[in-house]
Structures are given as C-alpha cells and as structure tokens.
Design an enzyme around this catalytic site. Structure first.
Site, PDB file in Angstrom:
ATOM      1  N   LYS A  30     -13.087  -6.010   6.450  1.00  0.00           N
ATOM      2  CA  LYS A  30     -13.881  -4.872   5.958  1.00  0.00           C
ATOM      3  C   LYS A  30     -14.867  -5.254   4.861  1.00  0.00           C
ATOM      4  O   LYS A  30     -15.727  -4.469   4.489  1.00  0.00           O
ATOM      5  CB  LYS A  30     -12.942  -3.771   5.429  1.00  0.00           C
ATOM      6  CG  LYS A  30     -12.292  -4.083   4.080  1.00  0.00           C
ATOM      7  CD  LYS A  30     -11.361  -2.969   3.600  1.00  0.00           C
ATOM      8  CE  LYS A  30     -10.743  -3.347   2.262  1.00  0.00           C
ATOM      9  NZ  LYS A  30      -9.705  -2.437   1.823  1.00  0.00           N
ATOM     10  N   LYS A  59       0.858  -1.196   0.000  1.00  0.00           N
ATOM     11  CA  LYS A  59       0.000   0.000   0.000  1.00  0.00           C
ATOM     12  C   LYS A  59       0.879   1.226   0.000  1.00  0.00           C
ATOM     13  O   LYS A  59       1.983   1.163   0.545  1.00  0.00           O
ATOM     14  CB  LYS A  59      -0.924   0.003   1.229  1.00  0.00           C
ATOM     15  CG  LYS A  59      -1.863  -1.185   1.324  1.00  0.00           C
ATOM     16  CD  LYS A  59      -3.085  -1.024   0.451  1.00  0.00           C
ATOM     17  CE  LYS A  59      -3.904  -2.313   0.455  1.00  0.00           C
ATOM     18  NZ  LYS A  59      -5.134  -2.243  -0.301  1.00  0.00           N
ATOM     19  N   HIS A 116      -9.062 -15.320  -3.215  1.00  0.00           N
ATOM     20  CA  HIS A 116      -9.803 -14.510  -2.239  1.00  0.00           C
ATOM     21  C   HIS A 116     -11.238 -15.039  -2.156  1.00  0.00           C
ATOM     22  O   HIS A 116     -11.941 -15.052  -3.174  1.00  0.00           O
ATOM     23  CB  HIS A 116      -9.889 -13.057  -2.715  1.00  0.00           C
ATOM     24  CG  HIS A 116      -8.603 -12.319  -2.648  1.00  0.00           C
ATOM     25  ND1 HIS A 116      -8.453 -11.138  -1.964  1.00  0.00           N
ATOM     26  CD2 HIS A 116      -7.383 -12.582  -3.193  1.00  0.00           C
ATOM     27  CE1 HIS A 116      -7.215 -10.701  -2.089  1.00  0.00           C
ATOM     28  NE2 HIS A 116      -6.542 -11.565  -2.841  1.00  0.00           N
ATOM     29  N   LYS A 166      -2.238   1.501  -2.643  1.00  0.00           N
ATOM     30  CA  LYS A 166      -2.645   0.693  -3.789  1.00  0.00           C
ATOM     31  C   LYS A 166      -1.940   1.119  -5.079  1.00  0.00           C
ATOM     32  O   LYS A 166      -1.480   0.301  -5.850  1.00  0.00           O
ATOM     33  CB  LYS A 166      -4.142   0.952  -3.958  1.00  0.00           C
ATOM     34  CG  LYS A 166      -4.976  -0.167  -4.402  1.00  0.00           C
ATOM     35  CD  LYS A 166      -6.440   0.312  -4.324  1.00  0.00           C
ATOM     36  CE  LYS A 166      -7.389  -0.778  -4.666  1.00  0.00           C
ATOM     37  NZ  LYS A 166      -7.958  -1.465  -3.516  1.00  0.00           N
ATOM     38  N   SER A 199      -8.832 -11.779   3.341  1.00  0.00           N
ATOM     39  CA  SER A 199      -8.257 -10.440   3.147  1.00  0.00           C
ATOM     40  C   SER A 199      -9.311  -9.358   3.276  1.00  0.00           C
ATOM     41  O   SER A 199     -10.505  -9.633   3.245  1.00  0.00           O
ATOM     42  CB  SER A 199      -7.612 -10.379   1.759  1.00  0.00           C
ATOM     43  OG  SER A 199      -6.859  -9.208   1.591  1.00  0.00           O
ATOM     44  N   GLY A 200      -8.844  -8.120   3.396  1.00  0.00           N
ATOM     45  CA  GLY A 200      -9.741  -6.968   3.421  1.00  0.00           C
ATOM     46  C   GLY A 200      -9.974  -6.473   4.833  1.00  0.00           C
ATOM     47  O   GLY A 200     -10.781  -7.042   5.575  1.00  0.00           O
ATOM     48  N   GLY A 201      -9.252  -5.431   5.227  1.00  0.00           N
ATOM     49  CA  GLY A 201      -9.434  -4.848   6.557  1.00  0.00           C
ATOM     50  C   GLY A 201      -8.919  -5.728   7.676  1.00  0.00           C
ATOM     51  O   GLY A 201      -9.275  -5.543   8.841  1.00  0.00           O
ATOM     52  N   ASP A 257      -1.473  -4.708  -5.638  1.00  0.00           N
ATOM     53  CA  ASP A 257      -2.906  -4.530  -5.453  1.00  0.00           C
ATOM     54  C   ASP A 257      -3.592  -4.743  -6.797  1.00  0.00           C
ATOM     55  O   ASP A 257      -2.958  -4.726  -7.844  1.00  0.00           O
ATOM     56  CB  ASP A 257      -3.197  -3.146  -4.851  1.00  0.00           C
ATOM     57  CG  ASP A 257      -4.210  -3.266  -3.735  1.00  0.00           C
ATOM     58  OD1 ASP A 257      -5.117  -4.107  -3.859  1.00  0.00           O
ATOM     59  OD2 ASP A 257      -4.099  -2.534  -2.746  1.00  0.00           O
ATOM     60  N   GLU A 258      -4.896  -4.945  -6.751  1.00  0.00           N
ATOM     61  CA  GLU A 258      -5.589  -5.381  -7.965  1.00  0.00           C
ATOM     62  C   GLU A 258      -5.652  -4.308  -9.060  1.00  0.00           C
ATOM     63  O   GLU A 258      -5.912  -4.632 -10.216  1.00  0.00           O
ATOM     64  CB  GLU A 258      -7.001  -5.885  -7.624  1.00  0.00           C
ATOM     65  CG  GLU A 258      -8.007  -4.823  -7.191  1.00  0.00           C
ATOM     66  CD  GLU A 258      -7.801  -4.346  -5.764  1.00  0.00           C
ATOM     67  OE1 GLU A 258      -7.003  -4.970  -5.027  1.00  0.00           O
ATOM     68  OE2 GLU A 258      -8.430  -3.333  -5.388  1.00  0.00           O
ATOM     69  N   GLN A 290      -4.090 -12.064   4.795  1.00  0.00           N
ATOM     70  CA  GLN A 290      -3.430 -10.899   4.208  1.00  0.00           C
ATOM     71  C   GLN A 290      -3.846  -9.621   4.908  1.00  0.00           C
ATOM     72  O   GLN A 290      -5.021  -9.473   5.260  1.00  0.00           O
ATOM     73  CB  GLN A 290      -3.875 -10.751   2.760  1.00  0.00           C
ATOM     74  CG  GLN A 290      -3.121 -11.599   1.817  1.00  0.00           C
ATOM     75  CD  GLN A 290      -3.607 -11.422   0.395  1.00  0.00           C
ATOM     76  OE1 GLN A 290      -3.183 -12.155  -0.448  1.00  0.00           O
ATOM     77  NE2 GLN A 290      -4.467 -10.473   0.113  1.00  0.00           N
ATOM     78  N   GLY A 322      -3.513  -2.451   4.927  1.00  0.00           N
ATOM     79  CA  GLY A 322      -3.551  -1.423   5.969  1.00  0.00           C
ATOM     80  C   GLY A 322      -3.090  -1.977   7.306  1.00  0.00           C
ATOM     81  O   GLY A 322      -2.408  -1.282   8.078  1.00  0.00           O
TER      82      GLY A 322
HETATM   83  C1  CAP Z   1      -6.979  -5.628   1.064  1.00  0.00           C
HETATM   84  C2  CAP Z   1      -7.221  -5.504  -0.404  1.00  0.00           C
HETATM   85  C3  CAP Z   1      -8.094  -6.518  -1.138  1.00  0.00           C
HETATM   86  C4  CAP Z   1      -9.432  -6.822  -0.552  1.00  0.00           C
HETATM   87  C5  CAP Z   1     -10.389  -7.500  -1.530  1.00  0.00           C
HETATM   88  C6  CAP Z   1      -7.776  -4.147  -0.618  1.00  0.00           C
HETATM   89  O1  CAP Z   1      -6.354  -4.476   1.595  1.00  0.00           O
HETATM   90  O2  CAP Z   1      -5.980  -5.553  -1.063  1.00  0.00           O
HETATM   91  O3  CAP Z   1      -8.237  -6.041  -2.447  1.00  0.00           O
HETATM   92  O4  CAP Z   1      -9.213  -7.657   0.509  1.00  0.00           O
HETATM   93  O5  CAP Z   1     -11.354  -8.143  -0.846  1.00  0.00           O
HETATM   94  O6  CAP Z   1      -7.275  -3.402  -1.435  1.00  0.00           O
HETATM   95  O7  CAP Z   1      -8.752  -3.827   0.028  1.00  0.00           O
HETATM   96  P1  CAP Z   1      -6.445  -4.069   3.146  1.00  0.00           P
HETATM   97  P2  CAP Z   1     -11.686  -9.716  -0.954  1.00  0.00           P
HETATM   98  O8  CAP Z   1      -5.796  -5.191   3.911  1.00  0.00           O
HETATM   99  O9  CAP Z   1      -5.690  -2.783   3.271  1.00  0.00           O
HETATM  100  O10 CAP Z   1      -7.881  -3.938   3.491  1.00  0.00           O
HETATM  101  O11 CAP Z   1     -10.461 -10.445  -0.576  1.00  0.00           O
HETATM  102  O12 CAP Z   1     -12.751  -9.885   0.035  1.00  0.00           O
HETATM  103  O13 CAP Z   1     -12.117  -9.952  -2.336  1.00  0.00           O
HETATM  104 MG    MG Z   2      -6.630  -4.919  -2.975  1.00  0.00          MG
END
Ligand code: CAP
Ligand code: MG
Length: 404
Positions: free
Chosen positions: A292, A139, A285, A141, A320-322, A167-168, A342, A345
């Site tokens: 989050k 990060k 994922h 992103k 992943s996510g939050g 990041d995606e 994962q 943040g």
């Molecule tokens: C996590 C993440 C993922 C999300 C996608 C983001 O970052 O890289 O893209 O987890 O969700 O950019 O949000 P943080 P999922 O750790 O900073 O939140 O895996 O549910 O598809």
């Molecule tokens: Mg991401």
C-alpha cells in the site's frame, strides 16, 4: 584522509553556481566573503564540488572527513552537514539528497548492527532454510488492552510467525501500558513456544523521550526485541539502543514520506538506510514491490542494507504496508529471500482470523521457497486459499474501504 561524498539533484537556474553555494554553506563559507575565513581554512575544511552532470542535474560534493565530529556529534552532526541549511537556499528551487558515500574510517567508527541478518536468523532458527522471515503488526494499531494484545500475539505465534511487533504509534498509552503489555505478551509467546518449539520475536516500540529507560522497562518485563521509530525519535535513540542492549532492533521509518517522497526535494530513503546501518538497526522498513505504500528505488535500499560495507553486518530489509499472502511471491521475487515480510491487515483480516492469517502467510512463503505457484499450493492449503480468494495476487491501488 577520506571524504564524504554526497550527491544532490538540484533544480536551479545554474546548477554549478547552486552546487557551489551548497558546498560553501555546508562547510566554510557563507553568503559573502568573510575576513575570518582564511585561505587555509577553506583549503582544509571547505567542501568541493567534484562532479556536475548538467543533464541529470546531479552534483557531487566532497566533504573532508575532518569536517565531522563523530565521537560527540555522531549522526546528527553528519545530517546537519550533508542535509542541513542547503534545502532552504535561495539559489535552489528544490534539491534532493540522493545518496551519500562514506569512507572506511567513518563506516568503521560506527560499528553497525549487533545481530544483523544472520544474528536474527539464529535467534529465530532459520539459518539453514534461509527463507524470508514473516511477521505481523498487531492490529488495530491502537486500542487493544494488554490481555487482548497478548492473545492476538499468541494466535500469531501459533500460526507460525517469526516476528510480531507493536505499531509505530503504540507507546505506553493508558489503554495499553507498556509493562503490562510486554509481560503478558512474552508470557503468551513462551506458551506458544512450548507448543510449537519455535521462537517468536516481539519488537516492543520503545520510541520515547528517554529511550534507554523505556527499553530497560521492556527488557525487565522480558522483551526479546526492541523497536524504534527512528525519524521521529532521532538517530541518537537508535544508537543508544544499539550500545546499551543486546537485543535485535527493529527500525520503523514513520514520517519518512514527508522527507523522501517528493522526487525533486528532500532526502532519499537510501541515505536513511545507510545511516540506520551505521547506527546499528538490525531490521529496517525500506519499501517493497507490492503493497500500500509508495516505494521508489527500494532495490537500491536493499543493496545498501545487505551488501558488503567494510565488514558491517547486513540489515534485514523489511517489506511492509498492505502486504498479504497474495503479494508474497512478487515481493520475494523482487527482494530475494533475505527479507522480513510483514502483514498487519493481511494477517488479522483473514476470514478465519489471526491464526489462519499467519498460517496463510507462512504457506505463501513455503510455496515460494518450493517454487510452487501460489494458486497451486492453495489447492491443498485452506488458509492460503481463503486469503487468495479475499485479496487476490494483483497489486491494487485502492486500500481503505468503508467496511472497516
Ligand atoms: C503495516 C504498517 C506499517 C507500514 C509502514 C502500517 O500495516 O504497520 O506501519 O508498513 O510502511 O501500519 O501500515 P499493514 P513502510 O500490513 O496493515 O498495512 O514499511 O513502507 O514504512
Ligand atoms: Mg504500522
């Protein structure tokens, strides 16, 4: 010959009529009787409604294996059949494809992951401990130049992480060209390995118009793992990576929320999880208990990725996510130890920075593996203590703050 059985939750005045309309539209019928469709064609290739649960509003429809063109049509063809026009039919107000069961001949046609959970564990060196893998998304992103990106990766690896990823939305933007990013990051990870003795995978996002060419560029610059946004790029992209490269593939599901999130309409993540396993993703994922992102039925997704399936290797579910150290215990309790946890943040937002954030995540995993409560373990682990002080251990609902 077997059948593909798809389950749909249907919102319609008459669910039986609607189910029949779906079966017809998706196989040998159309809105009216046509003289070209013989009885023989209907019998041989027509999809059949095999079960209707009026109370649950769920219908199961069986499609003969002969309806599918595996060799050439592959997964796009499967989707056009089980998840095609039906979503727009007037007979249905809404419909959700909940699940799909494939017969042996389809599952074994697709050979699945090249590495699977055990293969990825071997690369990272966790075959003995069987602990969850811990990764981070670099990060912010977007926006970091290659040198800075590589420094952050180095810090994450020095903190003990198993895995880092793009990041995606990061691809080959001018501020961070892929070649430069990969070569610098792999060099940084090699340096970290000399110091820690540990391999850290770097999943390079190769989602692009020509994924094989892009992945080759990543490989030529030393990549040890590839990543794809499977829904924006498409399943053939994933299969192309699986067929052409002997590297683990990390699969991101960005955009899935547009398709999976509505309870009464769309396609359940479970279906995509099965298709990703067929197509050969090694990590996917699929949501988790604490974080989050909304994660309905993530347990079913985990099962689809990890349970025995005609000999296909299991896929690592990615939580992943939050996520941050305070959520590690809850997520492992819900998902088991064969998961990748994962935190983006939750690593780079640590009060002492990336390396400390990585350490805090690893300490949380250590605590869980030893069966020691996080708060207890934090008394002797400064990084974990600071992370818990900042984020706590309870699920919160408001994530984005003004202080960003
Ligand atoms: C996590 C993440 C993922 C999300 C996608 C983001 O970052 O890289 O893209 O987890 O969700 O950019 O949000 P943080 P999922 O750790 O900073 O939140 O895996 O549910 O598809
Ligand atoms: Mg991401």
């Amino acid at each position: 010959m077997g059948e593909v059985i798809a389950s749909y939750r249907i919102d319609a005045d008459d669910i039986k009529v609607a189910a029949r309309a779906i079966a017809m539209e998706q196989s040998t019928g159309t809105w009216t009787k046509v003289s070209t469709a013989t009885q023989e064609i209907h019998e041989k290739y027509g999809a059949k409604v095999v079960e209707v649960d009026e109370e649950a509003k769920v219908a199961k429809i069986a499609f003969p294996v002969e309806d599918f063109s595996l060799e050439i049509g592959g997964i796009p063809n499967i989707l056009s059949i089980i998840a095609g026009n039906l979503f727009g039919l007037r007979e249905v107000r809404a419909v959700k494809l909940l699940d799909v069961e494939f017969p042996r001949e389809i599952v074994t046609f697709f050979q699945g992951p090249n590495f699977g959970i055990e293969g990825v564990r071997k690369l990272v060196g966790t075959s003995q401990t069987k602990r969850p893998h811990v990764g981070t998304i670099i990060k912010p992103k977007i926006g970091l130049p290659p040198e800075r990106f590589a420094e952050v990766a180095y810090e994450a690896a020095m903190g003990g992480l198993d895995f880092i990823k793009d990041d995606e939305t990061l691809a080959n933007q001018d501020f961070c060209p892929l070649e430069d990013r990969v070569s610098r990051t792999m060099e940084a990870l090699d340096r970290a390995k000399e110091e820690t003795g540990k391999t850290c995978l770097y999943a390079v996002n190769v989602t692009s118009e020509d994924i094989v060419e892009t992945a080759q560029l990543a490989v030529d610059n030393g990549a040890n793992c590839l990543m794809i946004d499977v829904l924006t790029c498409g399943f053939p992209g994933l299969r192309a990576l699986n067929r052409n490269f002997k590297l683990p593939i990390h699969v991101h599901r960005t955009m899935h929320g547009a398709i999976t999130r509505m309870k009464n309409h769309g396609i359940a993540m479970l279906v995509f999880a099965k298709l990703v396993r067929l197509a050969g993703g090694d990590q996917l994922h699929v949501g988790c208990a604490m974080g989050k992102m909304e994660s309905e039925n993530f347990q079913a997704n985990y099962n689809a990725l990890r349970s025995e399936w005609y000999g296909l290797k299991p896929v690592f579910p990615v939580c992943s996510g939050g996520v941050h150290p305070g959520y590690v215990e809850g997520n492992v309790r819900a998902g088991g130890t064969d998961i990748v946890i994962q935190a983006g943040g939750g690593v780079h937002g640590h009060p002492l920075g990336t390396r400390a954030g990585a350490k805090a995540m690893m300490q949380a995993v250590e605590a869980v593996m030893k069966g020691i409560p996080l708060e207890e373990y934090a008394k002797e682990h400064e990084e974990l203590r600071l992370a818990l002080e900042k984020w706590g251990t309870q699920q919160i609902t408001r994530y984005y703050s003004e202080e960003m």
